[in-house]
Design an enzyme around this catalytic site. Sequence first.
Site, mmCIF file in Angstrom:
data_model
loop_
_atom_site.group_PDB
_atom_site.id
_atom_site.type_symbol
_atom_site.label_atom_id
_atom_site.label_comp_id
_atom_site.label_asym_id
_atom_site.label_seq_id
_atom_site.Cartn_x
_atom_site.Cartn_y
_atom_site.Cartn_z
ATOM 1 N N ASN A 32 2.350 -6.965 -7.270
ATOM 2 C CA ASN A 32 2.128 -6.084 -8.416
ATOM 3 C C ASN A 32 2.924 -6.499 -9.660
ATOM 4 O OD1 ASN A 32 1.546 -3.966 -10.091
ATOM 5 N ND2 ASN A 32 2.350 -2.374 -8.748
ATOM 6 N N PRO A 33 2.244 -6.913 -10.744
ATOM 7 C CA PRO A 33 2.957 -7.290 -11.968
ATOM 8 C C PRO A 33 3.284 -6.090 -12.854
ATOM 9 C CG PRO A 33 0.625 -7.653 -12.293
ATOM 10 C CD PRO A 33 0.782 -7.147 -10.878
ATOM 11 N N MET A 71 16.514 -2.487 0.643
ATOM 12 C CA MET A 71 15.201 -1.867 0.459
ATOM 13 C C MET A 71 15.298 -0.743 -0.567
ATOM 14 S SD MET A 71 13.054 -3.457 2.468
ATOM 15 C CE MET A 71 11.672 -2.339 2.723
ATOM 16 N N GLY A 72 14.263 -0.593 -1.377
ATOM 17 C CA GLY A 72 14.176 0.545 -2.277
ATOM 18 C C GLY A 72 14.909 0.398 -3.593
ATOM 19 N N PRO A 119 13.461 -11.171 -1.872
ATOM 20 C CA PRO A 119 12.383 -11.581 -0.962
ATOM 21 C C PRO A 119 11.526 -10.403 -0.534
ATOM 22 C CG PRO A 119 14.487 -12.545 -0.310
ATOM 23 C CD PRO A 119 14.783 -11.509 -1.347
ATOM 24 N N ARG A 120 10.266 -10.691 -0.224
ATOM 25 C CA ARG A 120 9.316 -9.649 0.141
ATOM 26 C C ARG A 120 9.644 -9.011 1.485
ATOM 27 N NH1 ARG A 120 5.570 -6.308 -2.282
ATOM 28 N NH2 ARG A 120 3.883 -5.767 -0.846
ATOM 29 N N GLU A 142 5.061 -3.394 -12.160
ATOM 30 C CA GLU A 142 6.418 -2.856 -12.011
ATOM 31 C C GLU A 142 7.373 -3.457 -13.044
ATOM 32 O OE1 GLU A 142 6.338 -1.671 -7.290
ATOM 33 O OE2 GLU A 142 6.750 -3.747 -7.860
ATOM 34 N N GLU A 184 0.821 -1.201 0.000
ATOM 35 C CA GLU A 184 0.000 0.000 0.000
ATOM 36 C C GLU A 184 0.861 1.260 0.000
ATOM 37 O OE1 GLU A 184 -2.261 -3.433 1.431
ATOM 38 O OE2 GLU A 184 -0.334 -2.580 2.008
#
Length: 425
Positions: free
Chosen positions: A337-338, A311-312, A270-271, A340, A62
Amino acid sequence: MNRLLYTLLFYVALPFILARLWWRGLKVPAYRERWLERLGFCQPKQQFNTQPLWIHAVSVGETLAIVPLVTLIQARYPQVPIVMTTMTPTGAERVKASFGDRVVHYYCPYDLPCALNRFIKTLNPRGCVIVETELWPNLVNCCAQRGVPVLVANARLSERSAKGYARFKKLAQPMLEQIDMVAVQNEIDGQRFLDLGLPSRSMSVTGSIKFDVKAPDGSERLAYALRQMWGASRKVLIGVSTHEGEESALIAVYQQLLLDYPDLLLVLVPRHPERFDRVAELIKQAGLKVARRSLGQQPDSRTQVYLGDTMGELMKLLAASDIAFVGGSLIERGGHNPLEPAVLKKPVIMGPHYINFQLICELLAQAKGLTVVQDGAGLEAEVKRLLLDSDQLLEQGQAGYAFVMKNQGALEKLYALTERYCLKD
């Protein structure tokens, strides 16, 4: 169940909720930090010259979705401070990585009147923007009681979620009636909100701002630099936003692909940051040569797996890859999200579990920019197909890019609603 009974049950459950927070802190110490903010005790981190805008994004997905809107608001209303709340430490890290000190972050209070009233009194926001479907009855009610307009941005409501809300219609309908505006991604989700009791005057179909994703500035240059380090002639398969069980599946697929493509490089992102060390160990246990980005290790011709444990930097790594697998989809997490990888002209592969992005995935697949596979064997076959046919690889990437470009424009519509309800004095 009405809101009074819901609130009483929440108060009864609070000791167990706090105990779970403390338990989660054993694995992720950040859960124990600033925990009083979750009860509404927040020290002002700076003095605001004017009322801030409050934006609530539950976690990483989000937060990423709302970045373009926040950036646009800061460009057009630089005098308005922005406060963002999340529920997870990874969401907090994503806010920090995206905005630095330009946005103030707090953990969102639990959905209890005392905590929320305390927080809102301290913050005194001019409006509250809730991202997607993070709807809490007391949060909405406390805002309404204090005259804080509520806008739900980029809203979506799956069939399963709608059925869940419908079971508690006496709780959901009064909440929806107190919301000033719900900006839904599509008419199907909009109708589900209406069926639950949202007044039609409080709904606008804006499309999904996820389509307004942009390739990072200089992405081609960044991709070229990374490919020179990795090996310019090597093909690169990237697995992004992966969860437990998916990295091992990708590693197994990769080991099979090595038999025919010994120079193939696998990049894993990894998420969740707390799993970075675990994934590194999985790679080593498989006997593969790994380099970790967090340690400044750059892959050379002998490196087989590159772990994107920072990250980022997801878009940078995607830009330098050839084929993208989007995680949360081989297991039942609902997918990520596909768009990106699609905006970077990469062919996208996902597993069968993509309910979080169901309409986007179905339309992207129809546009020939996404292939859905059922399991690891299907993933291996699809990657082989693309590696064997460079023209098809490029065509599928271009098709995905064209699909994203065709559907952009939701950001300006959402900005207009935000300005109308939450920005103008």
